[in-house]
Every structure is written in C-alpha cells, then in structure tokens.
Design an enzyme around this catalytic site. Structure first.
Site: not given
Ligand code: NAP
Length: 290
Positions: A172, A240
């Site tokens: 990811k 983030k």
C-alpha cells in the site's frame, strides 16, 4: 456455519465497504467512534454495536477501516476496545493504511490473544469502494486469506496476496508513493502549461488521448477542470501515507527523492487548512497561493 462480520470505522471508505458486505448477504455488525455515522448501515439492516468490545463479543471476523495506527489502537486496545473479546476463533483484518512495521507488530499483538490476523489495505478510493471494485492487498497466512476471501470478493474485484503480515501495508505504501507523485506530476504539468497560455481542458485532452492516459487522471479530470475538490481521498490521508512511506524508506535504506518532494506539496495543502479536500487540490499549491 456463516460467520458474523464486525466492521469498525464508518468513514468515506468504511460505509460503502460495509454496505457491500450487507448487500452480499453477510451478517454484519458495525461500530464507529462517532455513532451517528452508522446510520446508513442500520438502514441497510446491519446491527449497530454499543462499542468495539460489544462488537467483538458478537462477531468472529473483525475488520478495521480507520485513519491510522492511533485510531486502530484506540478501537482495538483502548477503553471498550475489541481486544477484550478476541479468542482463538477470531480473525482481525486491518484494512486501514498504516506503516508496515506497525502491521507486523499488530500481528504479534493480536497473536497474543491466539487470534488470526491479516493486514489488507486497499487500492482504490470512494467510487471503487461503492462499486465493490477495490483491489485488496493482503498480508498474512494463506489460511486466513482463504477464510477472508468471500468478504474481500464482496468489497473488491481482486485480492493480491503480497506476503506475510506487513506485506499488504508495504504494498500500500509503495502504491501511494506512486499515486502521490503521479498526481503532483499532472498538477505541475497543468500549472506549467497554463502559464504559457495553454488551456487546462486541451492539456487534459492531450494527456487522456495518448500513452500517458490512465484511470486516475480520467477520474480527477472534473475536479481539476472545475477547481473544486470534494474528498474522495482526502489530502490529509495522502500526507499521512507519504510520511509512512518516507519513514519506511528510512528504516529500509531505500531512496525516495520524488516522494520527499510530493510529501511537502501535500503537507502544504494540509497546513493551508485544506486537508479535508481531495488530494487533487495539490494543483492549487502549484498553480497559485493555497
Ligand atoms: P475517514 O473518512 O477520514 O474516516 C476515518 C475513520 O477513522 C472514521 O471512522 C473515524 O471515526 C475513525 N477515527 C479517526 N481517528 C480515530 C480515533 N482516534 N479513534 C477512533 N476512530 C478514529 O477516512 P477514509 O477515507 O474512510 O479512510 C480510512 C482508511 O483507508 C485510511 O487509512 C485511509 O488512508 C485509507 N484509504 C482511504 C482511501 C480514500 O480514497 N478515502 C483510499 C484507500 C485507502 P469518526 O467518524 O468518529 O471521525
């Protein structure tokens, strides 16, 4: 016997993902820090748990789709957390985007309760979540993946087994590293071209007609043309994730110079109070004052 699925996290992604589980006929119970966000699931026929602890008492498969490590820790191990009711029959699947090192450690902590664990973040945003066409990036043992596969099939069009626990999260971060740079690159091209008098519309026509065309750019076209960025993937989440990617690069000794630059651009958006807008708003950073 059919299992009960507990879904924790009713955000942009969690609501449509849980709705797809309900529509596929699974028995679903949900919870969220802000309980009002469970309303669409209650309307669709899911039970709403009083707390993550209550949810884990009633469900054997527990899915978390939350902002990041702090939120996952809170819902699993905080007050009224799900961990209190984990046992050897439980399978915990964290689908939130988190650093790979956090996932490896989470697998160990969940293992202390003798429960199974998968990290299974997703590629794809709000629309694929609604359409059930996410790509699921799974890390963990094959037997846990086979148990989860029917649920993944209800939420996604493909599940890829990336390796042991932590590998889904590493995949990811790898994907988002590319995503962040790709959109920053498109935004830079559009801002650069406009300075020379080219129209945004014509430039997008050229990109989408040729070998650089892709689904991402096509999906962001309307936002970039109109200069309005309703959140599909909020800029704060991109900032983030790029931080997690850079932290991971540091841990592994990998070079990530383009990601360093892209991360600064998304951080500027967040610092300008625009973290809740879609990350395509990065165009405004390059085009003019935030
Ligand atoms: P979101 O809409 O911002 O929802 C975040 C969820 O986390 C909400 O349920 C929120 O609860 C909960 N939460 C946040 N802080 C918490 C805390 N301290 N304690 C307990 N719960 C907390 O996010 P999202 O877009 O659905 O994204 C969820 C995850 O999927 C993230 O890791 C994101 O990076 C990843 N992801 C997102 C997309 C996308 O396009 N949106 C695509 C792929 C992956 P409240 O409702 O109470 O605030």
């Amino acid at each position: 016997m059919a299992e009960r699925i507990g879904f924790i996290g009713m955000g942009i992604m969690g609501v449509p993902m849980a709705l797809n589980l309900v529509r596929a006929g699974f028995d679903v119970i949900v919870t969220n820090r802000s309980p009002d966000k469970c309303a669409p699931l209650a309307e669709a026929g899911a039970e709403v748990a009083e707390s993550p602890e209550d949810l884990a008492r009633k469900a054997s498969v527990i899915i978390t789709m939350l902002t990041g490590p702090h939120a996952v820790d809170h819902m699993l191990f905080g007050e009224d957390g799900a961990a209190a009711n984990l046992n050897a029959q439980s399978l915990v699947i964290n689908m939130s985007s988190v650093p790979p090192s956090y996932s490896s450690d989470l697998a160990r902590r969940i293992g202390n309760y003798r429960a199974g664990f998968l990290d299974a973040p997703v590629s794809g945003s709000k629309k694929p979540a609604e359409d059930g066409t996410l790509v699921i990036l799974a890390g963990g043992e094959a037997e846990h993946l086979e148990r989860a596969r029917p649920y993944f099939d209800a939420m996604g069009k493909a599940t890829i087994h990336c390796g042991p626990a932590g590998a889904g999260s590493h995949m990811k971060m790898s994907i988002n590293l590319l995503l962040g740079s790709m959109l920053a690159g498109l935004a830079e091209m559009l801002a650069f071209g406009e300075k020379g008098g080219l129209s945004r519309d014509a430039m997008l026509d050229v990109v989408l007609a040729g070998p650089l065309s892709n689904e991402l750019f096509a999906m962001k076209r309307e936002m970039l043309e109109q200069g309005e960025y309703p959140p599909q993937f909020p800029a704060k989440h991109m900032a983030k994730d790029l931080k997690y990617a850079l932290d991971t690069a540091h841990e592994l000794g990998a070079w990530a110079p383009a990601t360093h630059l892209a991360a600064q651009l998304y951080r500027m958006l967040v610092a300008g109070g625009r973290g809740d807008e879609d990350f395509a708003a990065v165009f405004d950073v390059l085009h003019g004052p935030v």
